[in-house]
Each structure stands twice: as structure tokens, then as C-alpha cells.
Design an enzyme around this catalytic site. Structure first.
Site, PDB file in Angstrom:
ATOM      1  N   ALA A  44      55.865 100.116  30.038  1.00 33.29           N
ATOM      2  CA  ALA A  44      57.049 100.797  30.624  1.00 33.29           C
ATOM      3  C   ALA A  44      57.051 101.975  31.066  1.00 33.29           C
ATOM      4  O   ALA A  44      57.821 102.177  32.247  1.00 33.29           O
ATOM      5  CB  ALA A  44      58.089 100.578  29.292  1.00 33.29           C
ATOM      6  N   TYR A  45      56.615 103.003  30.681  1.00 31.46           N
ATOM      7  CA  TYR A  45      56.439 104.269  31.296  1.00 31.46           C
ATOM      8  C   TYR A  45      55.952 104.259  32.586  1.00 31.46           C
ATOM      9  O   TYR A  45      56.323 104.968  33.606  1.00 31.46           O
ATOM     10  CB  TYR A  45      55.576 105.383  30.153  1.00 31.46           C
ATOM     11  CG  TYR A  45      55.571 106.783  30.720  1.00 31.46           C
ATOM     12  CD1 TYR A  45      56.603 107.603  30.915  1.00 31.46           C
ATOM     13  CD2 TYR A  45      54.270 107.185  31.362  1.00 31.46           C
ATOM     14  CE1 TYR A  45      56.601 108.817  31.509  1.00 31.46           C
ATOM     15  CE2 TYR A  45      54.347 108.432  31.836  1.00 31.46           C
ATOM     16  CZ  TYR A  45      55.350 109.335  31.608  1.00 31.46           C
ATOM     17  OH  TYR A  45      55.292 110.739  32.174  1.00 31.46           O
ATOM     18  N   VAL A  46      54.817 103.661  32.584  1.00 34.46           N
ATOM     19  CA  VAL A  46      54.207 103.555  33.977  1.00 34.46           C
ATOM     20  C   VAL A  46      54.813 102.739  35.126  1.00 34.46           C
ATOM     21  O   VAL A  46      55.016 103.179  36.325  1.00 34.46           O
ATOM     22  CB  VAL A  46      52.752 102.959  33.867  1.00 34.46           C
ATOM     23  CG1 VAL A  46      52.059 102.398  35.244  1.00 34.46           C
ATOM     24  CG2 VAL A  46      51.610 103.787  33.259  1.00 34.46           C
TER      25      VAL A  46
ATOM     26  N   SER B  36      57.978 102.870  35.367  1.00 41.54           N
ATOM     27  CA  SER B  36      59.038 103.914  35.887  1.00 41.54           C
ATOM     28  C   SER B  36      58.514 104.782  36.695  1.00 41.54           C
ATOM     29  O   SER B  36      59.219 105.140  37.911  1.00 41.54           O
ATOM     30  CB  SER B  36      59.714 104.658  34.624  1.00 41.54           C
ATOM     31  OG  SER B  36      58.801 105.400  33.922  1.00 41.54           O
TER      32      SER B  36
END
Length: 244
Positions: free
Chosen positions: A152-154, A156
Site C-alpha cells: 500500500a505504501y509503494v 502511494s
């Protein structure tokens, strides 16, 4: 204030990589707006560190995802220093989980800060940064290394890279560079929090230089893009010691 002094606004500028960026740009001779979201005391401490070293800085607040708050933050920097030449978007959050078990509320939180926040600040920067200036967003080297738990971080940060490269093309003819910095593992409280020492040691050995990055390493890359790198535009600079 000298009319030739350049001015920077650094989001998330009160701690970690953001503070290192503030201090480096101030040492480079820029006046700096130190943006914070909630911790005024830490922002004031950063301003005090800059001014005690002979620099110029002012603290400004606001939710990066709120266009009205960030417009006001830009206004405050312009009132204090006369304009904005460099905008550095270090503000972001990182919530880790395998994709299969991610709390979707965490996905929404990262989307709001990392994607919408970067978009809002970039939009203000595109309208306000003076010719000869620079806009510098923040991605992550995990876009390349694809570590489990970072999905999820990647996602974004992949969006941040995409909008950065488009904005560079949209600002054709304005003499404003737009780039992103993608740090590797960097020894900040955010990175170290919750990690076992063995995990930290393995990440430190992953790069050929066999150490974690320091916030000052990342600030050096920002300094390059904010200053002498006038022919570097529409790029993602991976500051990670040679990690894949």
C-alpha cells in the site's frame, strides 16, 4: 533580507529527513519555511536551530491534504520572505502490512497524506514557485525493491512518481524543475520504530556501501536538485547507496 536570497518551503520539515533538508538548505543560504502538521514545539526547535546557525526560517502549519491550509502556509512564507523558489515535499506516512490483511482505513490514510497531500502541495507549488526554482517530491526505493509488506505504501509512492513526471512536462517554459527523491533505508525514528535489530542489520547490509542512509545523505540529494541541478528535470533520483 537580500533580494537575491532564495526561499524554500519544506513540508514535514520539523523532524527526520525533513529537518535534515531544512538545515541543509539553510546552510546553502536559502531562507526556509518549516512546515509542520501537529508538533509546533518541534518545528519551533528546528527554526531555532537554523537561526542560531545564522540562517533564516519560519514555522508554518497545516494539513498537507487541505488545499486551504496549504495555500495559507504558502502565503505565510511569501509574506515572511517575499516569494517561494523551492518546494520540498517530505511529509508522508508509512503503514505496513501484507496486502491480504491491510486495514483499508490505513490505505485511505496513506492515500490522503501521500497522494492527495503531495498533489495539493505540488499544485500550490506549480502556481507559485518563481522561475529558476525547483519542486522536489518524495518517493521510496521500495518501488524498485518490492519488499513484502510495503504494497500500500509503494502504491502511494508510485502515484507520487507518476504525478511528478507529468508536472515536469506541464511546467514547460517556466524554468522550474520537478523531480523526486527516492530514499533507501534511512536511519530515522520512523524507519527504526518497531524493527528488530536483526532486521535493521540486514537492511544496512543490503546496499553495497553496507550501511543505512543518514538523513543528511538524503538532504544532500535534495540540495543538488534544489540548486545546481538545472538540467535534471522529470527524474526520480534513487538515494540509496546502490540498493537495487
Amino acid at each position: 533580507m537580500n533580494s537575491t536570497t532564495r526561499v524554500a518551503l519544506v513540508t514535514g520539515g520539523s523532524g527526520g529527513i525533513g529537518r535534515a533538508v531544512v538545515e541543509r538548505l539553510a546552510a546553502d543560504g536559502l531562507a526556509v519555511g518549516v512546515h509542520y502538521a501537529g508538533n509546533k514545539a518541534r518545528a519551533d526547535e528546528t527554526v531555532a536551530a537554523v537561526t542560531s546557525a545564522g540562517g533564516r526560517a519560519v514555522a508554518v502549519s497545516g494539513d498537507v491534504a487541505d488545499e486551504h491550509a496549504m495555500s495559507a502556509a504558502f502565503d505565510a512564507v511569501e509574506r515572511e520572505f517575499g516569494g517561494v523558489d523551492v518546494v520540498v515535499n517530505t511529509a508522508g506516512i508509512m503503514l505496513l502490512s501484507p496486502i491480504a490483511t491491510l486495514d483499508l482505513d490505513d490505505l485511505d490514510r496513506m492515500h490522503r497524506t501521500n497522494i492527495r497531500g503531495t498533489f495539493v502541495v505540488s499544485q500550490q507549488a506549480a502556481r507559485r514557485v518563481r522561475g529558476g526554482g525547483a519542486i522536489i517530491n518524495f518517493s521510496t526505493s521500495v518501488v524498485r525493491t518490492q519488499l513484502p509488506g510495503y504494497g500500500a505504501y509503494v502504491a502511494s509512492k508510485g502515484a507520487v512518481e507518476a504525478m511528478t513526471l507529468v508536472l515536469a512536462r506541464e511546467l514547460r517554459g517556466k524554468d522550474i524543475t520537478v523531480n523526486a527523491v527516492a530514499p533507501g533505508p534511512t536511519a530515522t525514528p520512523l524507519f527504526l520504530q518497531g524493527k528488530e535489530q536483526a532486521t535493521i542489520d540486514n537492511l544496512a547490509k543490503a546496499a553495497p556501501l553496507e550501511r543505512l542512509g543518514a538523513p543528511q545523505d538524503i538532504a544532500e540529494a535534495v540540495s543538488f536538485l534544489a540548486g545546481p541541478a538545472r538540467w535534471v528535470n522529470g527524474q526520480v533520483l534513487y538515494a540509496n547507496g546502490g540498493l537495487a
